[in-house]
Design a protein around this motif. Structure first.
Motif, short mmCIF file in Angstrom:
data_model
loop_
_atom_site.label_atom_id
_atom_site.label_comp_id
_atom_site.label_asym_id
_atom_site.label_seq_id
_atom_site.Cartn_x
_atom_site.Cartn_y
_atom_site.Cartn_z
N GLN A 2 0.84 -1.19 0.00
CA GLN A 2 0.00 0.00 0.00
C GLN A 2 0.88 1.25 0.00
O GLN A 2 1.98 1.26 0.53
N ARG A 3 0.38 2.28 -0.62
CA ARG A 3 1.07 3.56 -0.64
C ARG A 3 0.20 4.59 0.05
O ARG A 3 -1.02 4.51 -0.01
N ILE A 10 3.83 10.76 -2.21
CA ILE A 10 3.36 9.38 -2.16
C ILE A 10 4.53 8.50 -1.76
O ILE A 10 5.60 8.54 -2.40
N VAL A 11 4.35 7.74 -0.69
CA VAL A 11 5.42 6.86 -0.18
C VAL A 11 4.85 5.47 0.07
O VAL A 11 3.65 5.28 0.25
N ASP A 12 5.75 4.48 0.09
CA ASP A 12 5.35 3.13 0.44
C ASP A 12 5.03 3.07 1.92
O ASP A 12 5.76 3.64 2.75
N GLU A 13 3.99 2.37 2.24
CA GLU A 13 3.58 2.18 3.64
C GLU A 13 4.57 1.26 4.33
O GLU A 13 4.87 0.18 3.84
N SER A 14 5.11 1.69 5.45
CA SER A 14 6.06 0.86 6.19
C SER A 14 5.50 0.38 7.53
O SER A 14 6.12 -0.43 8.20
N GLU A 137 -2.14 9.77 -6.87
CA GLU A 137 -1.59 10.81 -7.74
C GLU A 137 -2.61 11.94 -7.91
O GLU A 137 -2.27 13.12 -7.83
#
Length: 165
Positions: A2-3, A10-14, A137
């Motif tokens: 998930q982002r 917009i970043v990757d979910e950590s 986006e």
């Protein structure tokens, strides 16, 4: 993976957002976890002692006052919006930033849509987990729709007339 939108990007979910029904025994010791409020209230000491990052999430009917004495334990506080029309946690975010001085990540989760992002940012949110059927986006454009604000809020403590003086 998930982002999410965090600080305008917009970043990757950590982080792992744990469901409300999660038991303490199910938790991984090294992951960055966002646990439901009930799990925090029952196992707070053990959660603080584990390896990995710690966050908490609250449903709309749960009061932030139940965590204000422990804010320094959390890197992330996620506030759940169960419906687009339920804005109760907008006030919670504002209070966490202004009254209680929370400096960590404040994340909107749940039924979060593009139309809400500008106002949620003004209240103090800096991260947004959009509803899964929405385009991140496209949602970023919400932050460019207004160039100036008149009233004070968590993101701009001075009203426009004070900034002009």
């Amino acid at each position: 993976m998930q982002r999410i939108i965090k600080n305008g990007q917009i970043v990757d979910e950590s982080w792992h957002l744990m469901p409300k029904e999660t038991s303490f025994e199910e938790l991984s010791n090294c992951d960055d976890l966002i646990v439901p409020l009930n799990l925090w209230l029952e196992h707070g000491h053990a959660l603080k002692a584990r390896d990995g990052g710690l966050g908490v999430w609250l449903d709309a009917e749960e009061e932030i006052e139940s965590i204000v004495d422990s804010l320094d334990a959390f890197q992330v506080i996620a506030l759940n919006f169960p419906a687009f029309t339920d804005g109760r946690h907008s006030s919670s975010a504002y209070l966490l930033r202004t009254r209680y001085g929370f400096k960590g990540e404040l994340r909107a989760i749940g039924d979060v849509l593009r139309d809400q992002l500008w106002a949620l940012k003004r209240c103090g949110f800096d991260a947004f987990a959009l509803r899964v059927d929405k385009d991140a986006e496209d949602a970023l454009k919400a932050f460019e729709e207004f160039s100036e604000v008149y009233q004070a809020s968590a993101d701009q403590p001075q009203p426009l007339f004070r900034r002009r003086a």
